[in-house]
Design a protein around this motif. Structure first.
Motif, PDB file in Angstrom:
ATOM      1  N   UNK A 126       0.517  -1.126   0.161  1.00 30.60           N
ATOM      2  CA  UNK A 126      -0.127  -0.045   0.143  1.00 30.60           C
ATOM      3  C   UNK A 126       0.725   1.216   0.061  1.00 30.60           C
ATOM      4  N   UNK A 133     -23.265   0.524  -1.054  1.00 35.60           N
ATOM      5  CA  UNK A 133     -22.539  -0.043  -2.026  1.00 35.60           C
ATOM      6  C   UNK A 133     -22.514   1.316  -3.089  1.00 35.60           C
ATOM      7  N   UNK A 136      -8.843   3.212   0.486  1.00 36.40           N
ATOM      8  CA  UNK A 136      -8.666   2.056   1.500  1.00 36.40           C
ATOM      9  C   UNK A 136      -7.192   1.560   2.070  1.00 36.40           C
ATOM     10  N   UNK A 193      -5.517  -3.637  -1.107  1.00 39.16           N
ATOM     11  CA  UNK A 193      -6.594  -2.458  -1.627  1.00 39.16           C
ATOM     12  C   UNK A 193      -7.007  -2.365  -2.953  1.00 39.16           C
ATOM     13  N   UNK A 194      -5.855  -2.789  -3.914  1.00 38.14           N
ATOM     14  CA  UNK A 194      -6.070  -2.587  -5.192  1.00 38.14           C
ATOM     15  C   UNK A 194      -7.161  -3.772  -5.651  1.00 38.14           C
ATOM     16  N   UNK A 250      -9.515  -5.005  -3.495  1.00 37.96           N
ATOM     17  CA  UNK A 250     -10.604  -4.405  -2.684  1.00 37.96           C
ATOM     18  C   UNK A 250     -11.535  -3.653  -3.845  1.00 37.96           C
ATOM     19  N   UNK A 251     -10.688  -2.961  -4.552  1.00 40.80           N
ATOM     20  CA  UNK A 251     -11.198  -2.050  -5.590  1.00 40.80           C
ATOM     21  C   UNK A 251     -11.949  -2.777  -6.576  1.00 40.80           C
ATOM     22  N   UNK A 262     -15.133  -4.053  -5.235  1.00 45.30           N
ATOM     23  CA  UNK A 262     -16.283  -3.221  -4.808  1.00 45.30           C
ATOM     24  C   UNK A 262     -16.757  -2.674  -6.262  1.00 45.30           C
ATOM     25  N   UNK A 263     -15.911  -2.740  -7.378  1.00 45.76           N
ATOM     26  CA  UNK A 263     -16.705  -2.241  -8.417  1.00 45.76           C
ATOM     27  C   UNK A 263     -17.418  -3.492  -8.878  1.00 45.76           C
ATOM     28  N   UNK A 307     -19.359  -5.270  -6.944  1.00 46.33           N
ATOM     29  CA  UNK A 307     -20.516  -5.362  -6.173  1.00 46.33           C
ATOM     30  C   UNK A 307     -21.284  -3.983  -6.591  1.00 46.33           C
ATOM     31  N   UNK A 308     -20.664  -3.069  -7.326  1.00 49.47           N
ATOM     32  CA  UNK A 308     -21.678  -1.902  -7.719  1.00 49.47           C
ATOM     33  C   UNK A 308     -22.319  -2.463  -8.957  1.00 49.47           C
ATOM     34  N   UNK A 361     -24.884  -5.094  -7.615  1.00 54.34           N
ATOM     35  CA  UNK A 361     -25.498  -4.671  -6.498  1.00 54.34           C
ATOM     36  C   UNK A 361     -25.645  -5.796  -5.293  1.00 54.34           C
ATOM     37  N   UNK A 382     -11.940  -5.473   7.805  1.00 52.09           N
ATOM     38  CA  UNK A 382     -11.498  -4.227   7.936  1.00 52.09           C
ATOM     39  C   UNK A 382     -12.161  -2.999   7.051  1.00 52.09           C
ATOM     40  N   UNK A 383     -12.310  -3.445   5.689  1.00 54.26           N
ATOM     41  CA  UNK A 383     -12.821  -2.573   4.695  1.00 54.26           C
ATOM     42  C   UNK A 383     -14.236  -2.434   4.962  1.00 54.26           C
ATOM     43  N   UNK A 384     -14.800  -3.217   5.863  1.00 56.66           N
ATOM     44  CA  UNK A 384     -16.503  -2.997   5.939  1.00 56.66           C
ATOM     45  C   UNK A 384     -17.107  -3.683   4.807  1.00 56.66           C
ATOM     46  N   UNK A 385     -16.563  -4.522   4.079  1.00 52.87           N
ATOM     47  CA  UNK A 385     -17.121  -5.174   2.729  1.00 52.87           C
ATOM     48  C   UNK A 385     -18.174  -6.139   3.304  1.00 52.87           C
ATOM     49  N   UNK A 434     -20.663  -5.359   4.574  1.00 49.13           N
ATOM     50  CA  UNK A 434     -21.887  -4.723   4.612  1.00 49.13           C
ATOM     51  C   UNK A 434     -22.548  -4.560   3.132  1.00 49.13           C
ATOM     52  N   UNK A 435     -21.506  -4.800   2.007  1.00 48.70           N
ATOM     53  CA  UNK A 435     -21.854  -4.528   0.809  1.00 48.70           C
ATOM     54  C   UNK A 435     -21.884  -5.628  -0.180  1.00 48.70           C
TER      55      UNK A 435
END
Lengths: 157, 97
Positions: free
Chosen positions: A62, A116, A124, B55-56, B58-59, B62-63, B65-66, B69, B87-90, B92-93
């Motif tokens: 990171x 989301x 992050x 985090x790369x 996680x990105x 996240x994409x 999941x977006x 949905x 930790x990233x709170x994922x 929840x998503x």
């Protein structure tokens, strides 16, 4: 900080500073796999758990990526110096680079409660660093960014 | 990073094997987009073979999941990877099994 000069594994190059591991990277992300491999070997030789090895490598990834993307907007060549010192109690990390001055710890913490569709992409990495490390410090010294980290190790029984 | 698709059961299962980091994530991102282009239904990510997530990575999740949905499920997480997700709170998503 205590000095432990002679407990380096074969991968670490102890310097006069008392570091057990030292690696100088060019400012390209392609340098990361070699760093990760060397840190894994060093961590195993130092008796770290798999979780600590993963966390140290994640934190290094990171911060090195962060230094590369923020420090050299003109595309010039640069170098990132990664050093580690490990004792029974803690892992100390120092990352120094010759990029433009940038304090990574001024980045705002992400809002983890967002839905989301509202979660921003990114932000992050530094949050993970803060979560995994017990101390995170930044200084701009002699025209170099210097990040200092400490991870306390769980006491082995 | 090896990505494979299984459409034999109910819904689509995508297996991720290897590391999802700054080096591998850009290619994984485009491969996932291509693979899932024609699958609009629920997607399960089988992460039993996922060794490392930064985090790369996680990105990338996240994409995904977006785009998908709330029809994205992540399964088989190893402890170290689950820790990063938490930790990233994922959790929840997307659904974490």
């Amino acid at each position: 900080m205590n000095r432990h000069d002679n407990n380096a594994g074969s991968m670490g190059i102890p310097s006069d500073d008392g570091w057990d591991f030292s690696m100088l990277l060019p400012n390209v992300v392609e340098a990361l796999p070699e760093l990760a491999e060397a840190v894994e070997m060093f961590g195993q030789q130092s008796g770290w758990t798999d979780a600590i090895v993963m966390q140290v490598n994640l934190v290094l990834e990171e911060l090195v990526v962060n230094a590369i993307t923020n420090g050299y907007p003109d595309g010039r060549e640069g170098h990132i110096d990664v050093r580690i010192k490990t004792t029974a109690e803690a892992v100390h990390i120092r990352i120094t680079d010759d990029g433009n001055a940038f304090d990574p710890f001024t980045v705002a913490a992400p809002d983890l409660s967002l839905a989301v569709e509202d979660r921003p992409i990114g932000g992050l990495g530094i949050y993970l660093v803060r979560s995994y490390m017990d101390y995170c410090g930044y200084q701009y010294v002699q025209q170099r960014n210097q990040v200092s980290l400490t991870k306390r190790l769980p006491l082995s029984v | 990073m090896d990505i494979s698709l299984d459409t034999s059961g109910n819904g689509v299962v995508v297996s991720l094997v290897g590391r999802l980091d700054s080096i591998t994530s850009p290619a994984a991102q485009s491969e996932l987009e291509t693979l899932l282009e024609n699958h609009k239904g629920p997607v399960t990510l089988d992460c039993a073979g996922l060794e490392y997530l930064s985090s790369a990575g996680l990105r990338v999740l996240l994409l995904l999941a977006k785009n998908k949905r709330n029809v994205l499920t992540v399964a088989g997480l190893r402890d170290n990877v689950r820790d990063v997700i938490n930790i990233a709170g994922f959790s929840l998503i997307f659904k974490v099994k």
